[in-house]
Design an enzyme around this catalytic site. Structure first.
Site, PDB file in Angstrom:
ATOM      1  N   GLU A 128      41.371  40.150  46.735  1.00  0.00           N
ATOM      2  CA  GLU A 128      41.774  41.118  47.761  1.00  0.00           C
ATOM      3  C   GLU A 128      40.857  42.328  47.792  1.00  0.00           C
ATOM      4  O   GLU A 128      40.666  42.932  48.838  1.00  0.00           O
ATOM      5  CB  GLU A 128      43.206  41.602  47.489  1.00  0.00           C
ATOM      6  CG  GLU A 128      44.261  40.565  47.727  1.00  0.00           C
ATOM      7  CD  GLU A 128      45.643  41.097  47.340  1.00  0.00           C
ATOM      8  OE1 GLU A 128      45.912  42.301  47.542  1.00  0.00           O
ATOM      9  OE2 GLU A 128      46.434  40.304  46.827  1.00  0.00           O
ATOM     10  N   THR A 139      37.471  42.516  46.473  1.00  0.00           N
ATOM     11  CA  THR A 139      36.004  42.375  46.572  1.00  0.00           C
ATOM     12  C   THR A 139      35.490  41.058  47.142  1.00  0.00           C
ATOM     13  O   THR A 139      34.288  40.906  47.308  1.00  0.00           O
ATOM     14  CB  THR A 139      35.355  42.563  45.183  1.00  0.00           C
ATOM     15  OG1 THR A 139      35.723  41.476  44.335  1.00  0.00           O
ATOM     16  CG2 THR A 139      35.737  43.890  44.556  1.00  0.00           C
ATOM     17  N   GLU A 154      42.290  35.528  32.964  1.00  0.00           N
ATOM     18  CA  GLU A 154      40.866  35.155  32.970  1.00  0.00           C
ATOM     19  C   GLU A 154      40.091  36.000  31.970  1.00  0.00           C
ATOM     20  O   GLU A 154      39.280  35.487  31.212  1.00  0.00           O
ATOM     21  CB  GLU A 154      40.238  35.394  34.352  1.00  0.00           C
ATOM     22  CG  GLU A 154      40.458  34.347  35.373  1.00  0.00           C
ATOM     23  CD  GLU A 154      39.750  34.678  36.688  1.00  0.00           C
ATOM     24  OE1 GLU A 154      40.051  33.986  37.660  1.00  0.00           O
ATOM     25  OE2 GLU A 154      38.906  35.605  36.765  1.00  0.00           O
TER      26      GLU A 154
END
Length: 158
Positions: A20, A22, A84
């Site tokens: 959202e 980049t 991540e």
């Protein structure tokens, strides 16, 4: 040297980012520039989002020589991004993966300490996960570690 050599890697670069914030600007330009240089780049644009980090994403992180983390204002509000990040740091330790933070319109100290606008984003996630303080502590530690690495600040470079 780590147990996995550069030659086993499927990707040169794995890019961790909050879509959202980049995907349609900084990250798309970064990936285009890397691809023009024939650098095999993985971004998660074809993965389905779910509650847990997917096995294919874990595999892509492990199969990359370098991870670029694009810290943006909303990065810390995403469980997916923070999971991540934890995996990337595990690969840094286990496979000597190179990790490069990019601070996109975010002050590195705000990312490191979860303060300022970056901290506000993290506090939104804290509200959702207040029943899981261990997970929150893992994410805080990962943010501090990754944001302490030498990287690039978008306000200082083009």
């Amino acid at each position: 040297m780590a147990s996995s050599s550069r030659n086993d890697k499927k990707y040169d670069v794995f890019v961790s980012f909050r879509g959202e914030d980049t995907r349609d600007n900084f990250t798309s330009h970064l990936c285009s520039a890397l691809c023009r240089q024939n650098i095999q780049t993985f971004i998660d644009d074809q993965l389905n989002r779910g509650d847990e980090i997917s096995e294919s994403l874990v595999n892509a992180i492990e199969a990359s020589a370098i991870s670029v983390i694009v810290f943006s204002e909303g990065y810390a509000s995403s469980r997916w991004c923070l999971d991540e990040l934890v995996k990337i740091l595990e690969c840094k330790k286990e496979y000597a993966q190179i990790v490069i933070p990019v601070f996109y319109l975010v002050d590195p100290s705000d990312a490191r300490n979860q303060t300022g606008p970056f901290g506000i984003s993290f506090s939104k996630l804290e509200e959702r996960f207040k029943e899981n303080p261990e997970k929150l502590q893992t994410w805080r530690k990962a943010l501090k570690e990754a944001a302490s690495l030498s990287g690039f600040h978008s306000l200082n470079i083009r």
